[in-house]
Design a protein around this motif. Sequence first.
Motif, short mmCIF file in Angstrom:
data_model
loop_
_atom_site.label_atom_id
_atom_site.label_comp_id
_atom_site.label_asym_id
_atom_site.label_seq_id
_atom_site.Cartn_x
_atom_site.Cartn_y
_atom_site.Cartn_z
N SER A 97 -42.16 31.48 -11.04
CA SER A 97 -43.16 31.14 -11.54
C SER A 97 -43.69 29.81 -11.71
O SER A 97 -45.15 29.45 -11.78
N GLY A 98 -43.56 30.30 -12.82
CA GLY A 98 -44.08 28.54 -14.32
C GLY A 98 -43.12 27.54 -13.51
O GLY A 98 -44.03 26.88 -13.15
N VAL A 99 -42.50 27.79 -12.93
CA VAL A 99 -41.49 26.98 -12.11
C VAL A 99 -41.87 26.35 -11.03
O VAL A 99 -42.01 25.11 -11.13
N MET A 100 -42.44 27.16 -9.81
CA MET A 100 -43.50 26.85 -9.31
C MET A 100 -44.84 26.71 -9.25
O MET A 100 -44.80 25.55 -8.79
N PHE A 101 -45.72 26.82 -10.31
CA PHE A 101 -46.32 26.13 -11.03
C PHE A 101 -46.52 24.56 -11.22
O PHE A 101 -46.71 23.29 -11.16
N ALA A 102 -45.19 24.16 -12.14
CA ALA A 102 -44.37 23.17 -12.87
C ALA A 102 -44.39 21.82 -11.48
O ALA A 102 -44.55 21.12 -11.13
N GLY A 103 -43.58 22.55 -10.25
CA GLY A 103 -43.29 21.71 -8.90
C GLY A 103 -44.96 21.36 -8.72
O GLY A 103 -45.16 20.21 -8.59
N VAL A 104 -45.70 21.91 -8.39
CA VAL A 104 -47.30 21.83 -7.61
C VAL A 104 -48.00 21.49 -8.82
O VAL A 104 -48.41 19.70 -8.35
N VAL A 105 -47.90 21.11 -9.97
CA VAL A 105 -48.31 20.02 -10.76
C VAL A 105 -47.09 18.87 -11.24
O VAL A 105 -48.55 18.09 -10.88
N LEU A 106 -46.44 18.67 -10.93
CA LEU A 106 -45.54 17.05 -10.32
C LEU A 106 -45.89 17.05 -9.21
O LEU A 106 -46.70 15.74 -9.64
N LEU A 107 -45.99 17.60 -8.37
CA LEU A 107 -46.80 17.26 -6.94
C LEU A 107 -47.89 16.25 -7.62
O LEU A 107 -48.52 15.06 -6.64
N VAL A 108 -49.07 17.58 -7.87
CA VAL A 108 -50.32 16.83 -8.00
C VAL A 108 -50.73 16.11 -8.54
O VAL A 108 -51.60 14.71 -8.33
N ASP A 109 -49.79 15.73 -9.23
CA ASP A 109 -50.28 14.59 -10.98
C ASP A 109 -49.71 13.04 -10.03
O ASP A 109 -50.29 12.61 -10.49
N GLY A 110 -48.59 13.07 -9.60
CA GLY A 110 -48.53 12.08 -8.57
C GLY A 110 -49.21 12.20 -7.34
O GLY A 110 -49.19 10.79 -7.61
N ILE A 111 -50.07 12.83 -6.53
CA ILE A 111 -50.56 11.63 -6.34
C ILE A 111 -51.55 11.22 -7.27
O ILE A 111 -52.49 10.23 -6.23
N LEU A 112 -51.88 12.00 -7.99
CA LEU A 112 -52.92 11.80 -8.23
C LEU A 112 -53.11 10.43 -9.84
O LEU A 112 -53.70 9.42 -9.61
N ALA A 113 -52.00 10.16 -9.91
CA ALA A 113 -51.18 8.79 -9.97
C ALA A 113 -51.24 7.47 -9.43
O ALA A 113 -51.86 6.37 -9.91
N TRP A 171 -42.14 17.88 -5.31
CA TRP A 171 -41.96 18.82 -3.61
C TRP A 171 -40.72 18.90 -3.74
O TRP A 171 -40.82 20.37 -2.68
N SER A 172 -39.77 18.55 -4.23
CA SER A 172 -38.62 18.84 -3.97
C SER A 172 -37.95 20.06 -4.96
O SER A 172 -37.27 21.33 -4.52
N ILE A 173 -38.85 20.27 -5.45
CA ILE A 173 -38.84 21.92 -6.54
C ILE A 173 -39.39 22.64 -6.13
O ILE A 173 -38.17 23.43 -6.39
N LEU A 174 -40.27 22.34 -5.34
CA LEU A 174 -40.97 23.75 -4.56
C LEU A 174 -40.10 23.71 -3.51
O LEU A 174 -40.23 25.01 -2.68
N LYS A 175 -39.38 22.87 -3.50
CA LYS A 175 -38.02 23.57 -1.92
C LYS A 175 -36.74 23.76 -2.88
O LYS A 175 -36.59 24.57 -1.62
N GLY A 176 -36.75 23.85 -3.58
CA GLY A 176 -35.44 24.38 -4.35
C GLY A 176 -34.42 23.50 -4.76
O GLY A 176 -33.62 23.83 -5.07
N ALA A 177 -34.55 22.57 -4.70
CA ALA A 177 -33.47 21.52 -5.03
C ALA A 177 -33.11 21.19 -6.19
O ALA A 177 -33.68 21.40 -7.07
N ALA A 178 -32.06 22.06 -6.79
CA ALA A 178 -31.65 21.61 -7.87
C ALA A 178 -31.69 20.07 -8.60
O ALA A 178 -32.12 20.93 -10.21
#
Length: 144
Positions: free
Chosen positions: A25-41, A86-93
């Motif tokens: 669950s933390g990894v999924m949240f990390a992907g969301v956080v990176l996505l949102v942090d990227g958009i805000l950046a 986005w790639s983390i959320l898609k499961g890219a290793a």
Amino acid sequence: MSQSTSTSGSPRPPGSDPSSVWAASGVMFAGVVLLVDGILAVFKGIAGIASDDVYRRISDYTFKFDVTAWGWIHLILGVILALVGWSILKGAAWAWGVGIGLAALNMVANFVWLPYQPLWAIISIALDTFVIWALCTHRTKPVI
């Protein structure tokens, strides 16, 4: 093949360890956080590029850049962060290692950005810390 048992003695399916579920669950949240942090950046970067009056001017600072230069730094970093999230959320290793590296780079960029927007930078640093932790602690296979 042995199955795990819960504290009540009933068998659990493989991979349903509570700590494993928490880390996943933390990894999924990390992907969301990176996505949102990227958009805000990206928005932070656009604001810096569009107007030099958006952020506080710093007169005597070792890492002083023009606000427009900071805008470009945040814009480019934000686009890459969003793509990796986005790639983390898609499961890219490959995205896990890149996500750790980019979160660390974003942490450094926000530390240097601290005098310009202190609260925003501290929040970004805290989120990047969580992203690094989440991506480093979850393992899909044992590391030997």
